[in-house]
Scaffold this active site. Sequence first.
Site, PDB file in Angstrom:
ATOM      1  N   ARG A  48      97.278  39.331  73.823  1.00  0.00           N
ATOM      2  CA  ARG A  48      98.048  38.101  73.963  1.00  0.00           C
ATOM      3  C   ARG A  48      97.374  37.149  74.946  1.00  0.00           C
ATOM      4  NH1 ARG A  48     101.376  37.473  78.207  1.00  0.00           N
ATOM      5  NH2 ARG A  48     102.948  36.427  76.956  1.00  0.00           N
ATOM      6  N   LEU A  49      97.651  35.882  74.727  1.00  0.00           N
ATOM      7  CA  LEU A  49      97.333  34.846  75.704  1.00  0.00           C
ATOM      8  C   LEU A  49      98.639  34.141  76.040  1.00  0.00           C
ATOM      9  CD1 LEU A  49      94.050  33.200  74.305  1.00  0.00           C
ATOM     10  CD2 LEU A  49      94.260  34.798  76.207  1.00  0.00           C
ATOM     11  N   ASP A  50      98.821  33.792  77.317  1.00  0.00           N
ATOM     12  CA  ASP A  50     100.042  33.108  77.716  1.00  0.00           C
ATOM     13  C   ASP A  50     100.196  31.793  76.958  1.00  0.00           C
ATOM     14  OD1 ASP A  50     100.446  35.135  79.525  1.00  0.00           O
ATOM     15  OD2 ASP A  50      99.520  34.038  81.194  1.00  0.00           O
ATOM     16  N   LYS A  51     101.400  31.289  76.928  1.00  0.00           N
ATOM     17  CA  LYS A  51     101.700  30.049  76.212  1.00  0.00           C
ATOM     18  C   LYS A  51     100.798  28.905  76.659  1.00  0.00           C
ATOM     19  CE  LYS A  51     105.477  26.821  75.251  1.00  0.00           C
ATOM     20  NZ  LYS A  51     106.886  26.444  75.553  1.00  0.00           N
ATOM     21  N   HIS A  86      99.908  38.358  83.206  1.00  0.00           N
ATOM     22  CA  HIS A  86      99.500  37.184  84.001  1.00  0.00           C
ATOM     23  C   HIS A  86      98.427  37.552  85.026  1.00  0.00           C
ATOM     24  CE1 HIS A  86     102.455  34.726  82.143  1.00  0.00           C
ATOM     25  NE2 HIS A  86     103.499  35.132  82.831  1.00  0.00           N
TER      26      HIS A  86
END
Length: 232
Positions: free
Chosen positions: A100-103, A183
């Site tokens: 995943r990558l943060d928004k 994060h």
Amino acid sequence: MRLDKFLSNMGVGTRTEVKQRLKKKQVTIDDKVETSPKKQINPELEIVKVNDQKIDFVNKVYLMLNKPKDYISATTDEQHKTVLDLIEDYRYLDLFPVGRLDKDTEGLLLITNDGQFNHELMSPGKHVAKTYEVISQKNITKNDINAFKVGIELNEGLAKPAKLVQGDELNKSFVTIYEGRYHQVKRMFHAIDNEVLALKRIRIGDLQLDSTLASGEYRHLTQQDFKLLGLK
């Protein structure tokens, strides 16, 4: 595999639409008209055409996406746009993001429907390196570089040693991490009394984000890409 399932999976249409095409004698198998939706086929050996257009069998998909900001790394979400909303093709193949990558993070994100491929890259025991371009509130120092090299203390414990390199512009740096904590890059910078203003993933293993991909664009992985990921 049933003929109607194959055709619907390959995006020809819904099962109902496929049955209509079959009734209209628009479908051939090895150049012979087929009208039964229940017909069993081997899509890897037999040539299926609809209106004389060959339907290629696609089973596994591996894509490189240049993720924009404001998209979340999920398959579905009722409130936010997901990275799969950017993928116009292969919706029938149950695609999902690898990791995943943060928004608000952009850059290199892999998309697939292959669970083993995902495991090879995301398993904690694999330690696949991931490199990010960071724009931070402050310029990094030699002490920051040394701190990352030793390992930054986070709430849940010491992070693995990471590589921090000064960029060619003020407040720009590059960080390579070998794990995927929540994060992580943002929290590591916070721990050295700095804040991340912009974050972009530019590399996974030795695979770099394709510079020809505009934000939101994607392409298939090549055999060379797989080698750079250390998988083939």
